[in-house]
Design an enzyme around this catalytic site. Structure first.
Site, PDB file in Angstrom:
ATOM      1  CG  LEU A 257      -2.253  -0.925   1.175  1.00 48.62           C
ATOM      2  CD1 LEU A 257      -1.843  -2.444   1.025  1.00 48.62           C
ATOM      3  CD2 LEU A 257      -3.050  -0.517   2.386  1.00 48.62           C
ATOM      4  CG  ASP A 258       2.093   5.002  -2.885  1.00 46.81           C
ATOM      5  OD1 ASP A 258       3.426   4.877  -3.063  1.00 46.81           O
ATOM      6  OD2 ASP A 258       1.546   6.027  -3.172  1.00 46.81           O
ATOM      7  CB  ALA A 259       1.923   7.422   0.148  1.00 45.39           C
ATOM      8  CD  GLU A 293       6.192   4.890  -0.195  1.00 45.94           C
ATOM      9  OE1 GLU A 293       7.147   5.608  -0.540  1.00 45.94           O
ATOM     10  OE2 GLU A 293       5.134   5.152  -0.595  1.00 45.94           O
ATOM     11  CG  ASP A 318      11.695   5.773   2.178  1.00 44.00           C
ATOM     12  OD1 ASP A 318      12.174   4.810   1.159  1.00 44.00           O
ATOM     13  OD2 ASP A 318      10.617   6.369   1.688  1.00 44.00           O
ATOM     14  CG  HIS A 385       9.304   3.148  -7.699  1.00 45.05           C
ATOM     15  ND1 HIS A 385       8.949   2.454  -6.488  1.00 45.05           N
ATOM     16  CD2 HIS A 385       8.698   4.207  -7.604  1.00 45.05           C
ATOM     17  CE1 HIS A 385       8.245   2.644  -5.926  1.00 45.05           C
ATOM     18  NE2 HIS A 385       7.893   4.160  -6.412  1.00 45.05           N
ATOM     19  CG  ASP A 386       9.538   6.709  -4.998  1.00 43.11           C
ATOM     20  OD1 ASP A 386       9.054   7.537  -6.160  1.00 43.11           O
ATOM     21  OD2 ASP A 386       8.914   6.449  -4.043  1.00 43.11           O
ATOM     22  CD  GLN A 387      14.740   5.258  -2.237  1.00 40.63           C
ATOM     23  OE1 GLN A 387      15.379   4.110  -2.476  1.00 40.63           O
ATOM     24  NE2 GLN A 387      14.130   5.243  -1.286  1.00 40.63           N
ATOM     25  N   GLY A 389      14.357   6.685 -10.242  1.00 41.00           N
ATOM     26  CA  GLY A 389      13.549   7.572 -11.242  1.00 41.00           C
ATOM     27  C   GLY A 389      13.584   9.130 -10.633  1.00 41.00           C
TER      28      GLY A 389
END
Length: 600
Positions: A257-259, A293, A318, A385-387, A389
């Site tokens: 589950l995102d954020a 996350e 993170d 992917h975040d870190q 992209g």
């Protein structure tokens, strides 16, 4: 919690089909299917419904609002023409699962491989991805995690702007293609997780606000759009149904589950707890794992109750990544600024204790100290992917590090008791960048492009010789295609050796670390040396004592005695009490010694 109405078409035993839509702002509503327009009857609480005496599977359908606007089903199972087109009526699940007896794997065995379907292969489809699954399984990976696939606008994108949560993105293939991917993964022994976004809808293709404005709390937006009104029963029903849809219809082994810090709910129980409780009650015959996350570091989602059950199996930590990144790159701006003071010390703290900064509660219960959480409650990574992209050039970590440094970081990742995650391509030292990409036009495309400059500053700034002018347009086709992995050079010696190295690490983890992790408890980690360069950490686990000794300096270090069996060494063992520069040792002391100590 019982719900009177469900989203999406319902196939009845008598051969009829019921279509429903929650549209409280509409006075009239019609179903349009097979060229016919059929009035729908308004029911209680803003629901409309109509029953057809047949099951026109394969027909295109949609809803016509009172002003004549045509909209797809927000619970559409497939959108062959994209977010603006009609929905396809998919029939009851009749997919012939070859791995129907698959029951999943224990959480402590998870070794994640995160991938984006559209760039994982040249074709960018579910079917094309299947070819590479055996190789990942042979290396020892036990789980793949798909970045979001819920139907989003355009042909390419990261997927975090989805608007039709039940429909797999049409550019990747059909629903049956996705099922074949999951089935093939299970045949290889791989779990399959799906990244889902329950904190907002994307900015284009979301028609809910027109006919169901109560779906959102528009007065209290998230950073990405209107906040979702989980206190509304119809909205809760939508998302609980979506969770079960992915886990039942597609047999995913878990969801990420995102954020979730942007999921606010005044209802009781909190939607996150209801999701967890529903999954726990529904899946009693196979193992299903939920991951979050949670940037707010809310350990209340991870703490075990009196029965040992946790709402969520793990959280993407993170802080481990940020501290490690600062330690080896020196980049200390944006998101990395809080970690510039003694970053190696903070790496050790993350390994031993979990979160570096205690956050806030999410479901309203007491907030535990993260040290009281088992190490398996945290998912660690060198990058995701975040870190990659969100960097100015989408460059990967290994391209800017000395090989000996990158090897050490990778050893730490796999040999620690936290759950490791690798971003696609990093297992074979891919030289392909991974950039942020989307398929928008007009003002929205321009806004997205402008936001890239801010994100670049947050994720490391600009490399030497680069500047804002080097940030490519995320909406360009080439931005997407150049992010695709190249599988043609796997036999290059450097890549072959790296894959062998990863394979050895995962095998060491499987043999010596995983057996210690079942039912792992909190307060397990202890920092052994306060010297920054000496990344010496012990974990007292149910099956024994795990002892990591990593030297992050250019000089040999001594680490004393009182150690268990040596199960991994970066190179030749050398002297028993000396560890070479930029190298790692791992020791395991069986639990029987603990029993002896307790009785002495």
């Amino acid at each position: 919690m019982m719900r009177a109405c469900s989203w999406g078409p319902q196939f009845c035993e008598d051969g009829s089909t019921v279509f429903r839509l929650w549209a409280p702002a509409e006075s009239t509503l019609a179903l349009e299917i097979d060229g016919r327009r059929i009035a729908m009857k308004r029911q209680d609480d803003g629901w409309f419904a109509v029953r057809l005496e047949n099951q026109p599977v394969g027909a295109l359908y949609g809803f016509v609002l009172s002003d004549g606007r045509r909209v797809p089903d927000p619970a559409s199972r497939f959108q062959p023409l994209g977010v603006d087109g009609p929905s396809l009526l998919c029939g009851p699940d009749c997919f012939a699962w070859r791995q129907a007896d698959w029951c999943g794997r224990p959480w402590e065995e998870a070794v994640f491989y995160e991938l984006h379907v559209g760039t994982f292969t040249r074709d960018g489809t579910y079917d094309a991805a299947i070819e590479h699954l055996p190789r990942l399984a042979e290396m020892g990976f036990t789980a793949i995690e798909l970045m979001p696939i819920a139907q989003f606008p355009g042909r390419w994108g990261w997927g975090y702007d989805g608007v039709l949560q039940f429909a797999p993105h049409n550019a990747y293939g059909t629903p049956d293609d996705l099922k074949r991917l999951v089935d093939a993964a299970h045949q290889c022994g791989l779990m399959v997780f799906l990244d889902v976004v329950y904190n907002h809808f994307g900015p284009e293709g979301n028609f809910l606000a027109h006919y169901a404005p109560g779906f959102f709390h528009s007065e209290d937006p998230t950073p990405w759009g209107s906040r979702i009104a989980f206190d509304e029963p119809a909205v809760r029903s939508y998302f609980i149904g979506n969770v079960l849809h992915w886990l039942q219809e597609y047999r995913f082994d878990g969801l990420r589950l995102d954020a979730v810090d942007q999921i606010v709910d005044a209802g009781t129980p909190h939607i996150l707890q209801e999701i967890s409780d529903t999954v726990d009650a529904t899946f009693t015959d196979r193992q299903v794992h939920l991951v979050v996350e949670n940037p707010s570091n809310g350990g209340d989602l991870l703490v075990a109750d009196e029965t040992g059950h946790r709402l969520f199996a793990g959280d993407w930590n993170d802080e481990f990544h940020h501290a490690m990144h600062v330690a080896v790159t020196g980049e200390a701006e944006g998101h990395y600024a809080p970690y510039k003071d003694r970053p190696w010390k903070q790496v050790k703290q993350a390994l031993a204790k979990g979160y570096l900064n205690q956050g806030k509660t999410t479901v309203g219960s007491a907030l535990p100290n993260s040290a009281c959480l088992p190490p398996t409650a945290f998912v660690h990574f060198l990058q995701n992917h975040d870190q990659v992209g969100n960097r100015a050039l989408g460059d990967r970590l290994h391209t800017s590090l000395e090989p000996k440094v990158h090897r050490l970081l990778t050893e730490i990742l796999f040999l620690s008791p936290q759950i490791p995650l690798v971003f696609m391509g990093d297992e074979h030292l891919s030289d392909r960048p991974f950039r942020f990409f989307a398929d928008y036009s007009g003002d929205l495309a321009a806004d997205i492009h402008r936001n890239r400059f801010k994100e670049a500053e947050n994720f490391g700034g600009y490399p030497a010789g680069a500047g804002p002018e080097d940030i490519v347009d995320p909406n360009g086709w080439a931005t997407f295609t150049k992010s695709k992995l190249d599988w043609a050079n796997l036999d290059v010696p450097e890549q072959r050796d790296w894959r062998a190295f990863i394979t050895r690490l995962i095998e060491t983890r499987r043999r010596f670390v995983v057996p210690l992790l079942a039912n792992a408890r909190g307060c397990a980690g202890a920092i052994v040396s306060e010297t920054d360069a000496e990344l010496f950490v012990d974990w007292r686990l149910n099956g024994g004592l795990l002892q990591l000794r990593a030297n992050t300096s250019e000089e040999p270090r001594t680490f004393g005695a009182d150690l268990g069996d040596l199960v991994y060494a970066s190179g030749p063992d050398g002297k028993r009490d000396v560890i070479a520069a930029w190298s790692t040792l791992l020791f395991v002391r069986p639990s029987g010694i603990f029993a002896h100590e307790a009785g002495s």
